[in-house]
Design an enzyme around this catalytic site. Sequence first.
Site, PDB file in Angstrom:
ATOM      1  CE1 TYR A 148      62.207  26.000   6.600  1.00 10.83           C
ATOM      2  CE2 TYR A 148      64.352  25.067   6.085  1.00 10.83           C
ATOM      3  CZ  TYR A 148      63.051  24.918   6.503  1.00 10.83           C
ATOM      4  OH  TYR A 148      62.579  23.676   6.832  1.00 10.83           O
ATOM      5  CE1 TYR A 156      67.320  21.910   5.722  1.00  3.80           C
ATOM      6  CE2 TYR A 156      65.149  22.014   4.726  1.00  3.80           C
ATOM      7  CZ  TYR A 156      65.957  21.883   5.846  1.00  3.80           C
ATOM      8  OH  TYR A 156      65.388  21.730   7.077  1.00  3.80           O
ATOM      9  NE  ARG A 186      65.600  16.916   7.815  1.00  4.20           N
ATOM     10  CZ  ARG A 186      64.502  17.389   8.405  1.00  4.20           C
ATOM     11  NH1 ARG A 186      64.468  18.608   8.891  1.00  4.20           N
ATOM     12  NH2 ARG A 186      63.419  16.641   8.537  1.00  4.20           N
ATOM     13  CG  HIS A 189      60.804  19.002   6.136  1.00  8.06           C
ATOM     14  ND1 HIS A 189      62.042  18.969   5.550  1.00  8.06           N
ATOM     15  CD2 HIS A 189      60.868  19.933   7.117  1.00  8.06           C
ATOM     16  CE1 HIS A 189      62.836  19.833   6.156  1.00  8.06           C
ATOM     17  NE2 HIS A 189      62.149  20.445   7.113  1.00  8.06           N
ATOM     18  CG  HIS A 220      59.251  22.820  10.033  1.00 12.64           C
ATOM     19  ND1 HIS A 220      60.009  22.050  10.879  1.00 12.64           N
ATOM     20  CD2 HIS A 220      60.070  23.152   9.011  1.00 12.64           C
ATOM     21  CE1 HIS A 220      61.222  21.923  10.388  1.00 12.64           C
ATOM     22  NE2 HIS A 220      61.285  22.582   9.253  1.00 12.64           N
TER      23      HIS A 220
END
Length: 171
Positions: A42, A81, A91, A94, A96
């Site tokens: 991110y 990640y 994870r 995906h 959000h």
Amino acid sequence: MHAGGEAQGQRIVVHGQVRDSDGRPVPDTLVEVWQANAGGRYLHKWDQHDAPLDPHFAGVGRALTDSLGRYRFVTVKPGAYPWRNHHNAWRPAHIHFSLFGRAFTQRLVTQMYFPDDPLFAHDPIYNSVPEAARHRLVSRFDLSATVEQWALGFEFDIVLRGREATPTEQP
């Protein structure tokens, strides 16, 4: 995508429809997305994953649904990640989603996963959703939304309330 260059990774088109509990389209709804880049990182100061940042990828977007409740984003498929909530924890890929209703206090936050991710069985967030509802968090590959030789298509419909509601993140 981000101004000034092409983001790295597999381009994807994510589209869908926002509906109410009666299956009616919900027009003029603000849909926001945020996600990791193709390497699983991110663009956020708290993300300490050692994957490189992509200078051409901001990882955020927003759109309003049209008169039929439809939305569409062009982005890159996010990478998995690591996170430190249990041994060897990763994870699944995906995106959000945040949707705002008629007032700022009406907000739905959820996550969209990709079909057949091998990390589903190890993800506490995905597994916190009752098994019968988990399919509502997984997008569908959509060949009709795929742009030939340019981007794969994925469909993700969001139902705001009722028996078929998209599972949400709890505050």
